[in-house]
Design a protein around this motif. Sequence first.
Motif, PDB file in Angstrom:
ATOM      1  N   THR A 756       0.850  -1.196   0.000  1.00 43.75           N
ATOM      2  CA  THR A 756       0.000   0.000   0.000  1.00 43.75           C
ATOM      3  C   THR A 756       0.885   1.245   0.000  1.00 43.75           C
ATOM      4  N   ASP A 757       0.237   2.388  -0.097  1.00 43.55           N
ATOM      5  CA  ASP A 757       0.974   3.652  -0.052  1.00 43.55           C
ATOM      6  C   ASP A 757       1.561   3.923   1.337  1.00 43.55           C
ATOM      7  N   ILE A 758       1.044   3.249   2.337  1.00 44.96           N
ATOM      8  CA  ILE A 758       1.535   3.489   3.697  1.00 44.96           C
ATOM      9  C   ILE A 758       2.434   2.342   4.181  1.00 44.96           C
ATOM     10  N   GLY A 759       2.887   1.470   3.268  1.00 44.22           N
ATOM     11  CA  GLY A 759       3.813   0.421   3.649  1.00 44.22           C
ATOM     12  C   GLY A 759       3.395  -0.956   3.160  1.00 44.22           C
ATOM     13  N   GLU A 760       4.235  -1.935   3.450  1.00 46.30           N
ATOM     14  CA  GLU A 760       3.997  -3.320   3.047  1.00 46.30           C
ATOM     15  C   GLU A 760       3.598  -4.141   4.262  1.00 46.30           C
ATOM     16  N   PHE A 761       2.525  -4.925   4.095  1.00 42.85           N
ATOM     17  CA  PHE A 761       2.033  -5.781   5.165  1.00 42.85           C
ATOM     18  C   PHE A 761       2.221  -7.242   4.751  1.00 42.85           C
ATOM     19  N   LYS A 762       2.707  -8.073   5.696  1.00 41.40           N
ATOM     20  CA  LYS A 762       2.880  -9.496   5.434  1.00 41.40           C
ATOM     21  C   LYS A 762       2.297 -10.288   6.595  1.00 41.40           C
ATOM     22  N   ALA A 763       1.750 -11.440   6.267  1.00 45.77           N
ATOM     23  CA  ALA A 763       1.199 -12.324   7.296  1.00 45.77           C
ATOM     24  C   ALA A 763       1.487 -13.769   6.923  1.00 45.77           C
ATOM     25  N   ASP A 764       1.942 -14.558   7.896  1.00 46.08           N
ATOM     26  CA  ASP A 764       2.191 -15.981   7.690  1.00 46.08           C
ATOM     27  C   ASP A 764       1.640 -16.744   8.887  1.00 46.08           C
ATOM     28  N   LEU A 765       0.814 -17.737   8.584  1.00 43.93           N
ATOM     29  CA  LEU A 765       0.226 -18.586   9.615  1.00 43.93           C
ATOM     30  C   LEU A 765       0.616 -20.028   9.341  1.00 43.93           C
ATOM     31  N   GLY A 766       1.217 -20.694  10.335  1.00 40.70           N
ATOM     32  CA  GLY A 766       1.557 -22.110  10.219  1.00 40.70           C
ATOM     33  C   GLY A 766       0.853 -22.909  11.295  1.00 40.70           C
ATOM     34  N   LEU A 767       0.150 -23.968  10.909  1.00 42.06           N
ATOM     35  CA  LEU A 767      -0.598 -24.810  11.838  1.00 42.06           C
ATOM     36  C   LEU A 767      -0.227 -26.267  11.618  1.00 42.06           C
ATOM     37  N   SER A 768       0.079 -26.968  12.692  1.00 39.60           N
ATOM     38  CA  SER A 768       0.251 -28.419  12.655  1.00 39.60           C
ATOM     39  C   SER A 768      -0.728 -29.040  13.634  1.00 39.60           C
ATOM     40  N   HIS A 769      -1.609 -29.870  13.114  1.00 40.05           N
ATOM     41  CA  HIS A 769      -2.634 -30.525  13.924  1.00 40.05           C
ATOM     42  C   HIS A 769      -2.451 -32.035  13.782  1.00 40.05           C
ATOM     43  N   ILE A 770      -2.214 -32.710  14.905  1.00 42.15           N
ATOM     44  CA  ILE A 770      -2.042 -34.164  14.909  1.00 42.15           C
ATOM     45  C   ILE A 770      -3.322 -34.793  15.445  1.00 42.15           C
ATOM     46  N   THR A 771      -3.874 -35.730  14.696  1.00 42.00           N
ATOM     47  CA  THR A 771      -5.133 -36.369  15.077  1.00 42.00           C
ATOM     48  C   THR A 771      -4.932 -37.724  15.730  1.00 42.00           C
ATOM     49  N   ARG A 772      -3.756 -38.323  15.506  1.00 39.73           N
ATOM     50  CA  ARG A 772      -3.513 -39.658  16.061  1.00 39.73           C
ATOM     51  C   ARG A 772      -2.035 -39.822  16.389  1.00 39.73           C
ATOM     52  N   PHE A 773      -1.778 -40.367  17.551  1.00 42.19           N
ATOM     53  CA  PHE A 773      -0.419 -40.721  17.944  1.00 42.19           C
ATOM     54  C   PHE A 773      -0.531 -41.927  18.871  1.00 42.19           C
ATOM     55  N   LYS A 774      -0.338 -43.092  18.306  1.00 41.34           N
ATOM     56  CA  LYS A 774      -0.535 -44.318  19.072  1.00 41.34           C
ATOM     57  C   LYS A 774       0.733 -45.163  19.046  1.00 41.34           C
TER      58      LYS A 774
END
Length: 903
Positions: A756-774
């Motif tokens: 934008t004219d008022i600067g650069e915006f960045k966003a990063d989202l990292g998700l690790s979801h484990i459903t099973r660990f047996k």
Amino acid sequence: MQQAKLSLAIALLCSASGAVALEETQQGSATTVERIAITGSRLKQVDMEGASPVTVIDAQSIIAAGFNNVGDALRASNFNSFGSWGGGANNSWASQSTVSMKGSGSERTLVLLDGQRMAKSPVMDGGSANLNTLPMAAVERIEVLSDGASAIYGTDAMAGVINIILKKDYNGSQLNVRRETTSRSGGGDSYDFSMTTGFSDNNSNFIMTWEHKQRDAINMRSRAYEAPYVVAGGDPGLMDDWRKIWEWGRTIVKSSDGSWAYQTPLMNDDCSVYNKDGKNAFIGPVSSLDYPDDRACLYDHSVAANMTSSSNQDNILAIYNRELTPDIKLHARTYWATNRSKDVSAPVPGTIIFPHALPSYTTAAGHTLRAVDEGDRIYYRFDSAGDRVAKHNDNILDFLVSVEGNTSWGFWESALTVNRYNNFTWGTGYLYTDAVRGLIGQYNENTASFSGWDPRDPDSEVPGGAAANIDKFSKARAIDFSAGAGTELFELPAGSVSAYVGAAIRKEHFMSDIDSLTKAGKIFGGSGGAGGTGERTAKAVYSELAVPVTEQLDVNIAGRYDHYSDFGGTFNPQLGLRYTPLPNLLVRASYGEGFRAPTLADLYRGPTQGWYTITNYPLCHDTAAEQITGCTRRDSIYVDIGGNDKLKAETSKTSNLGVVWDIHDNISLTADFWELKIDNIISQLSPGLIAYSQAKLWEAADAAGQPRPAISELFPNTAISFLPNGRLENMKITTTNRGFEEKRGIDVKLSGRLNTDIGEFKADLGLSHITRFKRSQSVATNIGELEMGINEIGRISYPSDRVNLTLNYNLGDHSLTYYSNYISAQKNKELNTDDNWVIDNRVGSLVTHNISYQLELPWQGKVSFGVNNLTDEDPRFDKWGGYSRSLYSIYGRTLYLGYTQSF
């Protein structure tokens, strides 16, 4: 075996790839396409997104997020699902830092340095790399492959690969300095300094980095949650109501007569009379609900011990690249690192066996001492001998020389890597067991006085002559040579079919030794064993094939055969599919098989000793009013652990299905569903599992009316011993191949950019979801086939979710970054007496926040400051007051200021 050899031959005839980035000119066109190497494939490709998921983290993002070393950044990553070791105190791992992808253990995560295996730490039995030895100033980026890759890299790459890419081409000089301080007293402050310089000409370039880091220790008493306490509404006279306390104070243990196991040496005083140094470390006497006739003097070790060790690190890295001819390039790298750390532990705890009976008598100070029989023991804290101090020195040398070239038919490459990792530990403040026992005096009936040392008497100090030092030395050596070549085999309508074939040979040597007295178990407070010595040779041939089936569909096939001199051979294939139905949508899938060779320490380790507090499930089974599940009886014991030269390799199967969707020009989403199964797990079984399994064996035998089997029927070379009243006494464990482990989950990454004219915006989202660990094991016993295992995910120490969020704002010379780390809540479900599921133990979720600001200065300088853990969060605790040091940081809020000057 014949089928494996045939599969390998086919794979070698078909295979593909290049390990370095090259520029290729397309036939019949003037367009130049740069093909790059991506972690997880030896093939050169145009697109960063391949059939296997790779996440790239650049060094500037790591620093902006508040981290100043590779280890801390990777340990905070959402891929490090259940956490990993990051340094501490009171053990030989004080100077180490690891990463464990998918919660599978650091030994199943392969760490590479510029695509070559990083030196393994002998402190961690040669199974894992120590990330604390890496110079952050030399790192360009980190590539995280969250997929199995044994078909490409061989052993250890079961759960994923971390490839740390170093800077290659740098002109000029740069100085960096950073000071970090914690908002809490008691230590933890750090200071970092680095210098980087480099130059280049038409045919060569050179870069050198020196980095120095030092950090103060954190003493245990500076963290309120490490001090002993009585639970709300609890009775300070009950051991059951105390938390963060040790039984090893002054307690007599009866060798026979099952009426009691523990008693205090004093018959008319409380345990506070043993406090001679003003630290008020001795507490009691206390009794126990589980053992109502027992009494003990407890000890608060937090008054003396450190939580983390102090450290002093230096790293020097030099890289040289030269173009020998227009078609041949030389790359050379040398890397040296040293890490000196100091570990302070509480005074030595020891078990003293009385060589002869001693009567009860009253001392001149009025203390009436309890009589003991010959063979009785006393748990004794040698506070008068001072604290234990262990100084660890880690030293690494790593050399790499590689040559690569282009020809009319394709390219070739070769690389030689030599690395050495030494560790030496010198410890003081220990005691020689035989000398201590020989110092115990006698009571003279005629004079009604005691001659010599009486360990029961608060005023009788340990005489000189019993002090001892310990020393340990361990080393790991590896020499690795590899060579390969790649070419384009033929053309298909959708493009060229490329092939690569290569071979490698690696020689490994591991040695761990300790002074003879400690090895013989003659030192109080020592580890009680040695790692042993072993060596092996591993040979491999491997290949890879890339087939553009259509313009939208690519197929990647890889195969690798490894042969180890000490346990045999294994073939591991891999298949990857990459499909682009739309220009902005990629669908990928992969399947691979993998293996992990037992470490040389796993095979040849001598017996070592550790101290554990575990649940006494067998005693709960023998108590009519209690059940095994939900048992709360806890005992503290020494456990002996040994190696096993009959171990087999672990094997694994991994699959991945994912999508990469460019939602908008500046918004992208990746999601990968994965599954991992590991068989023949190499493990030192947890003492808690052994106690639980013994109780279940007794339960099944009692129900069947059969004799109770020993735990050795389920786990060979494993044993438990009990005191007469049912207390756990000690345990013996041997490294084994046991059962299998299953994991399943999803990794998601969402990235966005907005200019934008008022600067650069960045966003990063990292998700690790484990459903099973047996973890499961099926074992045949004299009472039938038993299946042992539960789904651990969501239980304490096994969070189902890890999330990283990074928000960045740039405007001209200004940059502002916010980074957060989320760890989900955990809870253990236990059965009550009505066979209903109830929540018995819960650990809350945690969110930490880091904020940093960077300003570029006109004179090529840059200043940065920030706050990590802005809200000063503590770890999350279970009902016992315990917490996972692998998951949670103990530093609290930290503030830092840094400056960079370029020339």
